[in-house]
Design an enzyme around this catalytic site. Structure first.
Site, short mmCIF file in Angstrom:
data_model
loop_
_atom_site.label_atom_id
_atom_site.label_comp_id
_atom_site.label_asym_id
_atom_site.label_seq_id
_atom_site.Cartn_x
_atom_site.Cartn_y
_atom_site.Cartn_z
N HIS A 175 -25.56 -33.36 73.10
CA HIS A 175 -25.86 -34.27 71.99
C HIS A 175 -24.85 -35.40 72.04
O HIS A 175 -23.67 -35.19 71.75
CB HIS A 175 -25.80 -33.54 70.65
CG HIS A 175 -25.97 -34.47 69.49
ND1 HIS A 175 -27.04 -35.32 69.38
CD2 HIS A 175 -25.20 -34.68 68.38
CE1 HIS A 175 -26.93 -36.02 68.26
NE2 HIS A 175 -25.82 -35.66 67.64
N ASP A 216 -23.76 -38.77 70.59
CA ASP A 216 -23.86 -39.75 69.50
C ASP A 216 -23.68 -41.17 70.04
O ASP A 216 -22.71 -41.46 70.75
CB ASP A 216 -22.79 -39.48 68.45
CG ASP A 216 -23.05 -38.21 67.66
OD1 ASP A 216 -24.11 -38.14 67.02
OD2 ASP A 216 -22.21 -37.30 67.71
N ASP A 251 -29.42 -33.50 64.55
CA ASP A 251 -28.15 -33.73 63.85
C ASP A 251 -28.29 -34.66 62.66
O ASP A 251 -27.29 -35.10 62.12
CB ASP A 251 -27.12 -34.29 64.85
CG ASP A 251 -25.70 -34.22 64.32
OD1 ASP A 251 -25.42 -33.33 63.50
OD2 ASP A 251 -24.87 -35.06 64.72
N HIS A 299 -27.96 -41.99 63.76
CA HIS A 299 -27.68 -41.27 62.51
C HIS A 299 -26.21 -41.30 62.11
O HIS A 299 -25.85 -40.69 61.08
CB HIS A 299 -28.19 -39.82 62.60
CG HIS A 299 -27.59 -39.02 63.70
ND1 HIS A 299 -28.16 -38.93 64.95
CD2 HIS A 299 -26.48 -38.26 63.76
CE1 HIS A 299 -27.43 -38.15 65.72
NE2 HIS A 299 -26.40 -37.73 65.02
#
Length: 1022
Positions: free
Chosen positions: A55, A57, A171, A419
């Site tokens: 994941h 970001d 997430d 996000h």
């Protein structure tokens, strides 16, 4: 028009690190990838789908570039060789903002390797967006755009095998129903996420409903917006004790019998125990287990070495009677096998907001965190739509570099939807980086605007001007209007319908200067000067402005086109500025046009009453600014949870903002002006909270233009500022908020539709995202009170007749969510940040309220673009042009118009454009505007002729007739309700073509439907 591949090649001419992009691959069809590439399962066993993933970001604790160069590039460098070694291995990748950058830097051999891995389904793209977007603070237009950007890269680079089939929102901090609807219409077969409310998760675990069919538009789009949705068991982490990254501290497999620390049996026992617990929560003999986490697999060998051993030794137990079978898999392969099981699933028709991860940790603060950035993202998206439209209408060519320039802004916008971006949950340095990227993108896009408008003007016999831009008009700063005696204002309307816009231009004025405004037809337009408010002068970012007044006039908007107004000034006083009058002079002050009146108390200066004159509806209403003192704590226990960038945890009820202790009146500096064009009440609630309440001629709303900050913190307490409207309506603990700017959801205090809710935070637990509007209804009186926002904010209705919106936050404690910074934004002067924005208030009968708030909501996110130039011709002569031959129907929105690489057949003599048309009313909202709408594409545009069209999926990367989504079993109470008009059309006419009547292209849209087309166009001969 340059294709994306050509754009990347142009990028490589600038970036010497790019290599090998000129290679053209022969893409395979999807027979070798897709569901046919899944590793085999064993039907008589519990199949555990091991999903290696990372994941990444797109900015959070570090900037996008820092993350890429310090971590992400090593992940992909490390994973690809591991996948090459073993055909059974699988890996999924999500964030195309990172992958596209990495891929551009690879040599020819690596590109071919990656292509083969994708073609064989061993490297699979999940989600496919430029980023994993936030769901609580995003607008649907930007969500669709950022995914389309990623989809197009995958389509052009990898063909059909690059197409994602699964949504992966692992997430994000709560989940919107509109996001589910969008994913379904992208053609996704499933959606998985990790975060949901701790009470909701416990309820689902105990009732075996961790997987469901989420109905993304149950009352409008029906089955085409339904999507199978699964809650991942461990957020998106590995099972406890089974993290094998170099950053993990879990024990690896030790399987050399010559060593004393052999742990195979205990490791296998622990894993089987975890899977036995998980199996109790899911309904099939297939389980999914995520193996990875944030920025993991920088040393992929560590992970795969231990996963190989895990699979080997767990499966070896089968010889002793174990019924557990492990395999490398992906979320799409898991979806495929769960679908084959043929189970029947429960449904969900609401959303997953708000999200709490323990009894005092409601992640509802981020709905309003970093309000300036949220506003900037919304305006940047507005301008992106403008330049894409103008680029298409002018049919700019490769030599104009328009694709390159537009994509700088498009990519910045894609990153900003992440996000931890628009959400406001990033560190300050990262927030600054996001804003800088948007600013750079806007600067590049302005070049496209200039080229396009000049080309259109030359083609249509208008004045060809060099356009300049004023990006600080929101704080009354514009050098050209302040310093030039004559200038021209071009107003471009991105909506394909006419309208009105009131233009505010800062000007220097010394009582000897008079201004006149001339319209595009050469006729004088009524204008007036109003004083710039004292609250504006205190904004440090405007310190170099000399403007003391704003010139205000009404511009008539041309449908999908521009009109140019000329402003002249001279030294002869013909009309002085509108005079200010004290607000609190004993008698009530009333602002009134032909539709609305609003009254203010002559003693306190507060709002008192609002009346819809047209419908003869009147209510008592007050408006104030309050603040919550933020709870401070060290987050060591739930009861010590602090309010922060993510969390909202007030320390008690809200407190009114006043001039001083017990002072209920506004400052004596409050005043009002009543001009011919605009009427305004200026309110000073305190030295740090001011507001202008404006009423314009011919408008059915009242604008509340607020300026808040610096929020004082000298008392050692952070504060969260809210605007509160108190009305005489009775809404019975019920209110309504939009979902990402589209459909409206009903909210009830202290209630959740699908699980028994125990609200341990009575304020924060009742906050919901407001991306566009919030309203309350009095069913007995049949009256609706609506507030629209110019950015995403948190909102609620805590008491009868109230609407509350959080506009600004300044906090002194961290909320334990890893960023290790308090949300304490400052301005150029080092003091707390001053933020300004607007609320738009409407009062209507329930039966006709939608017509107002739907139309205004569209005009707020697709506002006109202003540019400025020096005059070169007779004032205003022949300076207007429309890009459409006829306006769109009142219920149809032109969502997308852009030049685009072909996703379907494109004849060589024409150019492919991407077109999205949207019916933006819900069923039953309005007796007329909720009816189906018809558009004739062939007669729509004036700049080009439509010579062909083919319908695509919402993401624009697949011909609709090729779509074949998995079918799921779930109960529905009525077949007629389930199959709405648009669903019937969708199911009966999925041919990938438009209805043809009399050799014309006719498109019919049903409520809430977005239809996406590749149109082939040919320039109109002039």
């Amino acid at each position: 028009m340059a294709s994306l591949a050509k754009l990347l090649f142009l990028s490589c001419l600038i970036d010497v690190r790019c290599k090998g992009l000129r290679t053209t691959f022969q893409h395979t069809d999807d027979s070798t990838c897709g569901y046919g590439s899944c590793n085999p399962v064993k039907d008589d066993m519990i199949n555990v789908h091991v999903v290696p993933h990372t994941h990444d970001d797109v900015g959070w604790l570090s900037t996008v570039d820092q993350y890429y160069y310090e971590q992400v590039q090593y992940i992909l460098d490390s994973v690809i060789p591991e996948l090459e070694k073993d055909p059974s291995k699988r890996f999924i990748y999500v964030e195309i903002a990172f992958f596209a950058r990495w891929y551009r830097e690879q040599d020819d051999a690596t590109m071919h390797t990656v292509q083969r891995l994708v073609d064989e389904g061993r490297l699979e793209f999940i989600l496919g967006g430029w980023s994993m977007n936030d769901e609580g603070a995003t607008h649907y237009n930007a969500i669709i755009d950022q995914h389309s950007l990623g989809f197009e890269f995958l389509r052009e680079t990898f063909g059909k095998c690059g197409k994602p089939r699964v949504g992966w929102q692992i997430d994000t901090f709560g989940h919107s129903r509109e996001q589910a609807s969008i994913f379904a219409r992208f053609g996704f077969d499933s959606l998985f996420f990790g975060r949901l409310d701790y009470q909701d998760k416990a309820f689902r675990q105990s009732h075996t409903t961790m997987e469901m069919v989420w109905r993304g538009s149950p009352n409008n789009l029906g089955v085409q917006a339904d999507i199978f949705t699964g809650v991942l068991p461990n957020l998106y982490q590995p099972p406890a004790g089974f993290c094998f990254d170099i950053t993990c501290s879990d024990t690896p497999f030790v399987d050399d019998p010559r060593l004393h620390d052999v742990n195979v049996e205990e490791r296998v026992d622990a894993f089987l125990s975890a899977m036995a617990d998980q199996a109790k929560q899911y309904t099939t003999n297939h389980l999914i287990t995520t193996m990875g986490s944030d920025f993991q697999y920088q040393a992929a060998h560590n992970w795969f070495l231990n996963l190989d051993k895990l699979i080997k030794y767990v499966n070896a137990r089968q010889s002793n009677g174990s019924k557990v079978n492990l395999l490398y898999s992906t979320p799409s392969c898991y979806t495929y096998h769960v679908n084959k099981a043929g189970k029947t699933y429960t449904t969900k028709e609401d959303d997953f907001f708000p999200y709490a991860h323990h009894e005092h940790a409601f992640m509802t603060g981020y709905y309003s965190s970093r309000p300036a950035l949220k506003g900037y993202v919304r305006r940047a998206n507005n301008f992106l739509q403008v330049v894409k439209q103008l680029d298409a209408l002018a049919m700019l060519e490769d030599t104009d570099n328009s694709t390159f320039n537009i994509n700088i802004l498009a990519e910045a916008m894609g990153v900003a939807q992440h996000h931890d971006a628009v959400s406001g949950t990033e560190r300050q340095a990262v927030a600054n980086d996001y804003a800088e990227r948007l600013a750079n993108g806007i600067t590049e896009a302005q070049k496209v605007y200039n080229d396009a408008v000049k080309k259109l003007a030359a083609r249509n016999g208008n004045a060809v001007l060099e356009h300049k831009f004023c990006t600080l008009l929101n704080i009354s700063v514009c050098p050209i209007t302040e310093h030039e005696n004559q200038f021209m204002v071009t107003v471009y309307n991105p909506i394909a319908r006419p309208g009105l816009e009131y233009v505010h231009l800062p000007v220097s004025h010394d009582q000897t200067v008079s201004f006149k405004v001339w319209g595009p037809d050469g006729q004088e337009v009524t204008s007036e000067l109003i004083p710039i408010t004292p609250g504006t002068f205190r904004i440090p970012e405007r310190k170099n402005s000399t403007a003391k007044y704003e010139l205000v006039f009404q511009a008539e908007l041309v449908p999908l086109g521009y009109s140019t107004y000329t402003v002249t000034s001279n030294k002869v006083i013909q009309k002085a500025a509108v005079n200010k009058k004290p607000l609190m002079q004993g008698a009530d002050v009333v602002l009134q046009n032909e539709f609305i009146s609003v009254a203010f108390d002559g003693t306190t200066g507060a709002l008192k009453n609002m009346t819809n004159l047209e419908k003869q509806i009147s209510i008592d209403v007050t408006q104030s600014f309050n603040f919550y003192n933020a709870f401070g704590g060290n987050n060591s226990q739930p009861e010590f949870q602090a309010s922060g960038a993510y969390m909202f945890r007030p320390n008690g009820s809200s407190i009114p903002v006043t001039m001083g202790s017990g002072h209920a009146r506004l400052s004596s500096r409050s005043y009002f002006v009543q001009g011919e064009v605009v009427q305004e009440v200026y309110q000073e609630f305190s030295p740090w909270v001011t507001q202008s309440v404006r009423l314009y001629n011919h408008h059915r709303f009242v604008q509340f233009h607020w300026t808040v900050g610096p929020i004082p913190i000298t008392d050692g307490q952070g504060k969260e500022v809210v605007s509160v409207f108190k009305t005489s309506l009775g809404n019975k603990k019920t209110f309504y908020t939009d979902s990402n700017g589209r459909e409206v959801l009903k909210r009830q205090l202290n209630y959740r539709e699908t699980w028994p809710f125990n609200n341990t935070e009575p304020i924060a637990g009742n906050y919901f995202p407001v991306n566009s509007r919030i309203f309350i209804r009095d069913e007995a009186k049949q009256v609706q009170f609506t507030v629209l926002t110019d950015r995403s904010e948190g909102g609620t209705s805590l008491r009868e007749g109230e609407v509350e919106l959080m506009v600004h936050r300044r906090l002194l404690y961290m909320d334990g969510a890893a960023i290790n910074e308090a949300l304490n934004e400052t301005g150029l002067d080092g003091k707390g940040l001053i933020v300004r924005g607007s609320h738009y208030v409407m009062l209507d009968p329930i039966s006709s309220a939608a017509a107002g708030h739907r139309d205004l909501g569209e005009r707020l996110f697709m506002a006109p673009a202003l540019s400025f130039s020096l005059p070169t011709d007779t004032p205003g002569a022949n300076n207007a042009w429309s890009g459409v031959r006829q306006a769109l129907p009142d219920n149809v929105h032109l969502l997308t118009l852009q030049q685009y690489p072909s996703a379907g057949p494109a004849p060589s003599e024409t150019q492919p454009f991407l077109l999205r048309l949207e019916h933006f009313y819900e069923k039953g909202e309005d007796p007329v505007l909720s009816q189906p709408a018809t558009v004739n594409l062939q007669d729509l545009f004036s700049a080009f002729d439509v010579t062909g069209a083919i319908e695509l999926t919402l993401g624009g990367d697949m011909v609709l007739s090729d779509l074949n989504r998995l079918a799921w079993n779930y109960p529905h109470e009525d077949e007629t309700r389930r199959k709405t008009d648009s669903t019937l059309r969708f199911e009966s006419e999925v041919t990938g073509k438009i209805t043809t009547i009399d050799d014309q292209f006719i498109v019919t849209l049903y409520p809430m439907e977005i239809r996406t087309f590749q149109i082939n166009v040919r320039p109109v001969e002039m």
